[in-house]
Motif scaffolding. Structure first.
Motif, PDB file in Angstrom:
ATOM      1  N   ILE A   1      12.125 -13.465  30.666  1.00 59.89           N
ATOM      2  CA  ILE A   1      11.942 -12.177  31.352  1.00 59.89           C
ATOM      3  C   ILE A   1      12.827 -12.102  32.594  1.00 59.89           C
ATOM      4  N   GLU A   2      12.921 -13.204  33.331  1.00 63.05           N
ATOM      5  CA  GLU A   2      13.779 -13.228  34.518  1.00 63.05           C
ATOM      6  C   GLU A   2      15.231 -12.962  34.128  1.00 63.05           C
ATOM      7  N   THR A   3      15.674 -13.579  33.035  1.00 62.77           N
ATOM      8  CA  THR A   3      17.070 -13.443  32.604  1.00 62.77           C
ATOM      9  C   THR A   3      17.390 -12.008  32.185  1.00 62.77           C
ATOM     10  N   ILE A   4      16.560 -11.431  31.312  1.00 61.11           N
ATOM     11  CA  ILE A   4      16.866 -10.082  30.818  1.00 61.11           C
ATOM     12  C   ILE A   4      16.754  -9.066  31.942  1.00 61.11           C
ATOM     13  N   SER A   5      15.701  -9.197  32.751  1.00 63.24           N
ATOM     14  CA  SER A   5      15.417  -8.142  33.733  1.00 63.24           C
ATOM     15  C   SER A   5      16.305  -8.228  34.969  1.00 63.24           C
ATOM     16  N   ALA A   6      17.139  -9.259  35.052  1.00 66.57           N
ATOM     17  CA  ALA A   6      17.992  -9.382  36.237  1.00 66.57           C
ATOM     18  C   ALA A   6      18.811  -8.108  36.446  1.00 66.57           C
ATOM     19  N   GLY A   7      19.297  -7.530  35.333  1.00 65.17           N
ATOM     20  CA  GLY A   7      20.076  -6.302  35.474  1.00 65.17           C
ATOM     21  C   GLY A   7      19.601  -5.179  34.578  1.00 65.17           C
ATOM     22  N   VAL A   8      18.681  -5.486  33.678  1.00 60.93           N
ATOM     23  CA  VAL A   8      18.190  -4.501  32.704  1.00 60.93           C
ATOM     24  C   VAL A   8      16.723  -4.224  33.008  1.00 60.93           C
TER      25      VAL A   8
ATOM     26  N   GLY B   1       4.238  -4.942  29.615  1.00 62.14           N
ATOM     27  CA  GLY B   1       3.203  -3.990  30.018  1.00 62.14           C
ATOM     28  C   GLY B   1       3.509  -3.248  31.300  1.00 62.14           C
ATOM     29  N   ARG B   2       4.412  -3.809  32.102  1.00 65.43           N
ATOM     30  CA  ARG B   2       4.698  -3.177  33.401  1.00 65.43           C
ATOM     31  C   ARG B   2       6.203  -3.157  33.636  1.00 65.43           C
ATOM     32  N   GLN B   3       6.690  -1.975  34.027  1.00 65.12           N
ATOM     33  CA  GLN B   3       8.128  -1.807  34.250  1.00 65.12           C
ATOM     34  C   GLN B   3       8.619  -2.735  35.358  1.00 65.12           C
ATOM     35  N   GLY B   4       9.843  -3.216  35.206  1.00 65.61           N
ATOM     36  CA  GLY B   4      10.401  -4.017  36.283  1.00 65.61           C
ATOM     37  C   GLY B   4      11.851  -4.365  36.076  1.00 65.61           C
ATOM     38  N   ARG B   5      12.557  -4.557  37.160  1.00 67.19           N
ATOM     39  CA  ARG B   5      13.909  -5.101  37.131  1.00 67.19           C
ATOM     40  C   ARG B   5      13.981  -6.162  38.228  1.00 67.19           C
ATOM     41  N   GLY B   6      14.747  -7.198  37.994  1.00 63.11           N
ATOM     42  CA  GLY B   6      14.808  -8.279  38.968  1.00 63.11           C
ATOM     43  C   GLY B   6      13.480  -9.017  39.055  1.00 63.11           C
ATOM     44  N   ILE B   7      12.831  -9.177  37.925  1.00 60.95           N
ATOM     45  CA  ILE B   7      11.516  -9.844  37.900  1.00 60.95           C
ATOM     46  C   ILE B   7      11.745 -11.359  38.022  1.00 60.95           C
TER      47      ILE B   7
END
Ligand code: MG
Length: 288
Positions: free
Chosen positions: A231-238, A141-147
């Motif tokens: 979510i932490e894993t995917i958003s680390a760089g994506v 629901g909310r954009q993010g990277r490095g979550i």
């Protein structure tokens, strides 16, 4: 709240679902649930001014009929399933052990998505080993990277059901999972999307029946990598964007787990049920 994408005549609309039925429509400019999710992320209030009159008895589509990006997926994410898959002989990642030490992430193309009641169609000449996988799917629901995992659930809009249909022989032969999981019609999704406040990740039951025989029955508390870790894993760089979908992995009981395997055949009926999310049903037929 439950929101469905429905089609009535030529019009596609988003409906509020109560007791399994559409009871209100959102404004015409919202033509899929991900429209609503993105609008909310931009500060709009799509749930204001609902139309409660003349609600069409529309056909349900997938809540997100055509995701803007590939559907992210997690492989081998329940202990029992990790063992059944690794010992099946079909797992090209088995050399690294049955239980992964980091989430295995792959994706399905957006065009593989179909809705409740749509047929899963395959050509027996292309694959003779079609399997089902019931999965809880996250809608971002909310954009993010490095979550971080501590903040991860702040980025979740809600959830739906995904059947991560898989051509096992293709998955094995190509040594990766993308193609054998991306065939046309291989991502049934629905029946609707449910906001995060209605889902208890510590106690959500995931079940699947084939022709009324219970095959999968597990709880999301048994995930190897939980939703925040994924979510932490995917958003680390994506960067993750509103409307992105992440299927969190399937429990034990898939066809490949049986000896001999019990693959899907034309005429099979698949029913998937997840607590608070509803029931997703699809049948299987041969192409042509
Ligand atoms: Mg899967």
């Amino acid at each position: 709240m439950k929101l469905a994408t429905i089609v009535h005549g030529d019009a596609r609309r988003v409906a509020v679902i109560e007791d399994g039925h559409p009871t209100a429509l959102l404004a015409e400019r919202y033509t899929s649930v991900d429209d609503v999710v993105r609008a909310a992320a931009e500060g709009a209030s799509p749930l204001e001014n609902l139309h409660r009159d003349d609600i069409p008895a529309g056909r349900l589509l997938a809540p997100i009929p055509r995701p803007r990006r590939n559907v992210f997926c997690v492989g081998k994410n329940y202990y029992e399933h990790a063992h059944e898959f690794s010992s099946s002989g079909f797992d090209s990642s088995a050399a690294s052990g049955a239980v992964p030490d980091a989430p295995i992430i792959f994706s399905k193309v957006p065009e593989s998505v179909i809705g409740p009641g749509d047929d899963i169609v395959f050509d027996p000449a292309v694959s003779a080993a079609i399997d089902y996988e019931a999965e809880l799917a996250v809608i971002i629901g909310r954009q993010g990277r490095g979550i971080t995992r501590e903040r991860a659930l702040d980025h979740v809009w809600g959830y739906t059901i995904v059947n991560d249909v898989t051509a096992r022989d293709v998955q094995q032969r190509l040594k990766q999972w993308h193609v054998g999981k991306s065939f046309d019609t291989f991502c049934p999704m629905g029946p609707w999307a449910v906001t995060a406040d209605e889902v208890d990740l510590s106690d959500t039951r995931v079940r699947a029946w084939i022709n009324d025989e219970l095959r999968q029955d597990a709880n999301t508390r048994d995930l190897i990598f939980d939703v925040p870790a994924i979510i932490e894993t995917i958003s680390a760089g994506v960067t993750l964007y509103p409307g992105d979908v992440i299927a969190t992995g399937t429990p034990a009981g898939v066809g490949i787990g049986f000896r001999p395997p019990r693959y899907l055949v034309a005429g099979d009926r698949i029913r998937m049920e997840i607590s608070a999310l509803g029931t997703l049903e699809n049948s299987v037929r041969n192409a042509g």
